[in-house]
Motif scaffolding. Structure first.
Motif, PDB file in Angstrom:
ATOM      1  N   ASP A   1      -6.065  12.653  10.545  1.00  0.00           N
ATOM      2  CA  ASP A   1      -6.864  12.096  11.449  1.00  0.00           C
ATOM      3  C   ASP A   1      -6.187  10.930  11.945  1.00  0.00           C
ATOM      4  O   ASP A   1      -6.072  10.576  13.216  1.00  0.00           O
ATOM      5  N   TYR A   2      -5.255  10.177  11.250  1.00  0.00           N
ATOM      6  CA  TYR A   2      -4.475   9.213  11.777  1.00  0.00           C
ATOM      7  C   TYR A   2      -3.377   9.476  12.733  1.00  0.00           C
ATOM      8  O   TYR A   2      -3.031   8.910  13.742  1.00  0.00           O
ATOM      9  N   LEU A   3      -2.845  10.691  12.389  1.00  0.00           N
ATOM     10  CA  LEU A   3      -1.868  11.239  13.263  1.00  0.00           C
ATOM     11  C   LEU A   3      -2.564  11.880  14.673  1.00  0.00           C
ATOM     12  O   LEU A   3      -1.602  11.453  15.767  1.00  0.00           O
ATOM     13  N   VAL A   4      -3.435  12.423  14.579  1.00  0.00           N
ATOM     14  CA  VAL A   4      -4.144  12.785  15.794  1.00  0.00           C
ATOM     15  C   VAL A   4      -4.468  11.618  16.835  1.00  0.00           C
ATOM     16  O   VAL A   4      -4.606  11.565  17.744  1.00  0.00           O
ATOM     17  N   THR A   5      -5.185  10.453  16.144  1.00  0.00           N
ATOM     18  CA  THR A   5      -5.438   9.386  16.705  1.00  0.00           C
ATOM     19  C   THR A   5      -4.299   8.603  17.356  1.00  0.00           C
ATOM     20  O   THR A   5      -4.433   8.106  18.565  1.00  0.00           O
ATOM     21  N   TRP A   6      -3.445   8.569  16.466  1.00  0.00           N
ATOM     22  CA  TRP A   6      -2.113   7.921  16.883  1.00  0.00           C
ATOM     23  C   TRP A   6      -1.605   8.700  18.137  1.00  0.00           C
ATOM     24  O   TRP A   6      -1.260   8.004  19.255  1.00  0.00           O
ATOM     25  N   ALA A   7      -1.422  10.014  18.408  1.00  0.00           N
ATOM     26  CA  ALA A   7      -1.056  10.673  19.545  1.00  0.00           C
ATOM     27  C   ALA A   7      -1.974  10.404  20.619  1.00  0.00           C
ATOM     28  O   ALA A   7      -1.521  10.184  21.756  1.00  0.00           O
TER      29      ALA A   7
END
Length: 294
Positions: free
Chosen positions: A25-31
């Protein structure tokens, strides 16, 4: 939200050091945040999108256009319940976890017509789910376990299901090994209230409001009655998947947190919204059928 505003390297280091949640979730939100030129509304948009898509899947899981009353009720429950509304605005991994668990449940239903392609996609979605929230392992164990049980007399399907379910299990184990030192540092030790009033306030928070406010108890009565009616209807058909999911994502999660002496918050029961939505839809359908022929 603080993690996603920096560089990808800083995000990865922070997530590994923290160990509280897996990284997806962190990676998707970061992107999404950086593709959106760092606009703050993007951070709120993502969980809203996940909950909307989860409601669509809940509609399909409950029968789609072939069972319109049940399906609409299930989708609207997931989208419109107070906890669902709150999670759809919170920058946390629960909304994406709900979406992925609902997707797995949809792909694995009905068991009688399972194909290799659906098993493969369910395996991928399960892997993404355990990389989003540790607690997804609880409903996923029920979902894959139910498929293994139904496939026990069909050797080929049983082995294919066992192989497909092994990917998320191995992925979760690998991530936990990677962050084992970070998890060990937390060692949270909190007294857990397992009294009837404590469990009742959690159930009330799940159905009526995220805060366990006794004054809002009436708001939980109608959904509780319809979910109970759905449980009765599914038990008469000897369909145990949704009741088992509800039990696992409520009492099962509470028991795990109590064993770990971790504090219990109503958002930790968020995955129970998936079986609750299906049972709520079944309850609405049963009520409509009863009133029609009464």
């Amino acid at each position: 939200g603080a993690y996603v505003r920096g560089s990808l390297r800083d995000l990865w280091v922070a997530v590994r050091f923290d160990g509280v949640h897996p990284p997806l979730d962190y990676l998707v939100t970061w992107a999404a945040y950086h593709l959106g030129d760092g606009r703050e509304p993007v951070l709120r948009l993502m969980p809203s999108l996940w909950m909307t898509l989860a409601a669509v899947l809940a509609f399909l899981l409950s029968g789609g256009v072939e069972r319109p009353a049940r399906s609409l009720a299930a989708g609207l429950f997931l989208l419109g319940t107070p906890l669902g509304i709150y999670l759809g605005q919170e920058i946390r991994p629960y909304a994406l976890a709900i979406l992925l668990v609902t997707l797995v449940a949809t792909l694995l239903e009905p068991v009688a017509t399972l194909t290799r392609r659906r098993l493969a996609w369910a395996s991928v979605a399960s892997t993404l789910a355990v990389l989003t929230l540790y607690l997804t392992a609880v409903p996923l164990a029920v979902l894959w376990g139910s498929v293994l049980w139904h496939a026990r007399s069909r050797r080929a399907l049983f082995l294919e299901t066992l192989l497909a379910s092994g990917l998320p299990a191995a992925t979760l184990g690998g991530w936990l090994w990677l962050v084992r030192a970070s998890i060990a540092r937390h060692e949270a030790r909190f007294p857990v209230d397992l009294s009837l009033s404590g469990l009742g306030s959690l159930a009330h928070g799940l159905l009526a409001w995220r805060e366990e406010c006794p004054r809002l108890l009436a708001g939980a009565v109608l959904p509780a009655v319809l979910i109970g009616l759905g449980l009765f209807a599914t038990s008469r058909r000897r369909s145990w998947r949704q009741p088992a999911l509800l039990l696992a994502t409520t009492l099962g999660v509470v028991a795990l947190l109590a064993l770990a002496r971790h504090w219990i918050d109503v958002r930790y029961l968020a995955l129970a919204l998936v079986p609750c939505s299906a049972l709520f839809g079944e309850g609405v359908r049963t009520l409509l059928l009863h009133t029609r022929y009464a």
